[in-house]
Design a protein around this motif. Structure first.
Motif, PDB file in Angstrom:
ATOM      1  N   GLN A  15       0.824  -1.205   0.000  1.00  0.00           N
ATOM      2  CA  GLN A  15       0.000   0.000   0.000  1.00  0.00           C
ATOM      3  C   GLN A  15       0.862   1.261   0.000  1.00  0.00           C
ATOM      4  O   GLN A  15       0.540   2.257  -0.664  1.00  0.00           O
ATOM      5  N   ILE A  37       2.029   1.816  -3.539  1.00  0.00           N
ATOM      6  CA  ILE A  37       0.955   2.378  -4.359  1.00  0.00           C
ATOM      7  C   ILE A  37       0.813   3.869  -4.076  1.00  0.00           C
ATOM      8  O   ILE A  37       0.663   4.693  -4.997  1.00  0.00           O
ATOM      9  N   ALA A  38       0.865   4.232  -2.800  1.00  0.00           N
ATOM     10  CA  ALA A  38       0.755   5.651  -2.428  1.00  0.00           C
ATOM     11  C   ALA A  38       1.927   6.448  -2.998  1.00  0.00           C
ATOM     12  O   ALA A  38       1.751   7.587  -3.465  1.00  0.00           O
ATOM     13  N   THR A  89       1.374   6.896  -6.697  1.00  0.00           N
ATOM     14  CA  THR A  89       0.276   7.848  -6.888  1.00  0.00           C
ATOM     15  C   THR A  89       0.773   9.276  -6.706  1.00  0.00           C
ATOM     16  O   THR A  89       0.482  10.168  -7.512  1.00  0.00           O
ATOM     17  N   GLY A 149       2.802  10.392  -9.639  1.00  0.00           N
ATOM     18  CA  GLY A 149       1.950  10.804 -10.747  1.00  0.00           C
ATOM     19  C   GLY A 149       1.329  12.166 -10.519  1.00  0.00           C
ATOM     20  O   GLY A 149       1.250  12.988 -11.446  1.00  0.00           O
ATOM     21  N   HIS A 150       0.900  12.448  -9.303  1.00  0.00           N
ATOM     22  CA  HIS A 150       0.231  13.713  -9.011  1.00  0.00           C
ATOM     23  C   HIS A 150       1.155  14.914  -9.172  1.00  0.00           C
ATOM     24  O   HIS A 150       0.716  15.991  -9.591  1.00  0.00           O
TER      25      HIS A 150
END
Length: 294
Positions: free
Chosen positions: A51, A54-55, A58, A61-62
């Motif tokens: 997890q 994944i964070a 993410t 990407g942001h």
């Protein structure tokens, strides 16, 4: 595909790829699945760690946009960019070596003539760059297109700075120029200085957690294109820089290290009068013919 477990899941995923008509895509994804699953097994990856990954992706990407490419930074600091470059750009002895592209190249840079000042107001001490582009046999390469870009003395590329009044980025320390009939080029810019890669995002947090610094040694970026030759993407690094042996993105090659020579105020190589100390860099590039084996 029911009742899969940790021993059968990998082969089930690979079997699901049988309908893929793109042979190369099938090869790449099959290997990716095998290595990812092996990594998870080898490290006994926990759900919390998965997890967190994944964070992290993410957040990467942001923060990525048309001015900042965090995924390239991630690839760079993990050495993947250098690995891919080395695999795909082996060259015969005597050719200028390639190195990482970096995240700050942009299209549409302004065009200049020989000895023009490409700094366009970028902060830094004056520097005059000269050299020749030639083939392995020594033949001068006429009309080769050079694209050059670098950071200013504060460690910022133009695309990292606030846009102008018209909302557009003002290109500084960046430009295009062509070699003359003797394959020579010359331009004025600013002294290359070491700088940290952007480290206020997820990649910076990763470096900090790993006990690594974000610094790059002073360098100029070059991309050189000429008909009949492989495109060269490379840097020229400033000799004596403290970060040459610990470049955050693993891009340094000994053959790409050169001397920036300091001069007292006086007449510069372009014939102009410079009232402050200035530097010169002389560096030649040797291109590899297209289709030539290393």
């Amino acid at each position: 595909m029911r009742n899969l477990n940790e021993d059968t899941i990998t082969q089930a995923v690979i079997a699901s790829l049988n309908g893929c008509r793109d042979e190369r895509l099938h090869t790449v994804i099959t290997s990716l699945v095998q290595h990812l699953h092996s990594f998870a097994r080898e490290t006994k990856l926990t759900e919390a760690e998965w997890q967190a990954a994944i964070a992290f992706l993410t957040a990467t990407g942001h923060i990525t946009d048309d001015k900042r490419q965090e995924f390239i930074l991630l690839s760079d600091v993990l050495g993947l960019s250098t690995l891919v470059t080395a695999q795909n750009h082996a060259k015969p002895a005597g050719c200028t070596e390639a190195t990482v592209f970096g995240p700050f190249y942009v299209t549409g840079s302004p065009e200049y003539r020989s000895f023009d000042d490409i700094s366009n107001g970028a902060r830094g001490e004056p520097c005059f760059v000269r050299g020749q582009v030639r083939a392995l046999d020594g033949k001068a390469i006429t009309n080769a297109l050079l694209e050059v870009w670098q950071a200013d003395e504060d460690g910022h590329y133009d695309v990292q700075l606030p846009p102008g009044d018209n909302g557009a980025v003002e290109h500084r320390a960046r430009g295009k120029l062509r070699t003359d009939a003797d394959g020579r080029f010359a331009f004025r810019s600013i002294l290359a200085e070491p700088y940290p890669i952007p480290h206020d995002g997820p990649v910076g947090a990763l470096l900090s957690a790993l006990g690594r610094h974000p610094w790059r040694p002073a360098h100029l970026h070059f991309m050189i294109q000429a008909r009949g030759y492989e495109t060269l993407i490379t840097h020229v690094f400033r000799d004596g820089d403290r970060y040459l042996d610990s470049d955050a993105v693993f891009g340094v090659r000994s053959t790409l290290v050169a001397q920036w020579v300091r001069h007292r105020p006086g007449t510069a190589p372009d014939g102009s009068r410079v009232d402050v100390p200035y530097y010169t860099l002389d560096y030649d590039f040797v291109l590899n013919p297209q289709g030539s084996a290393a």
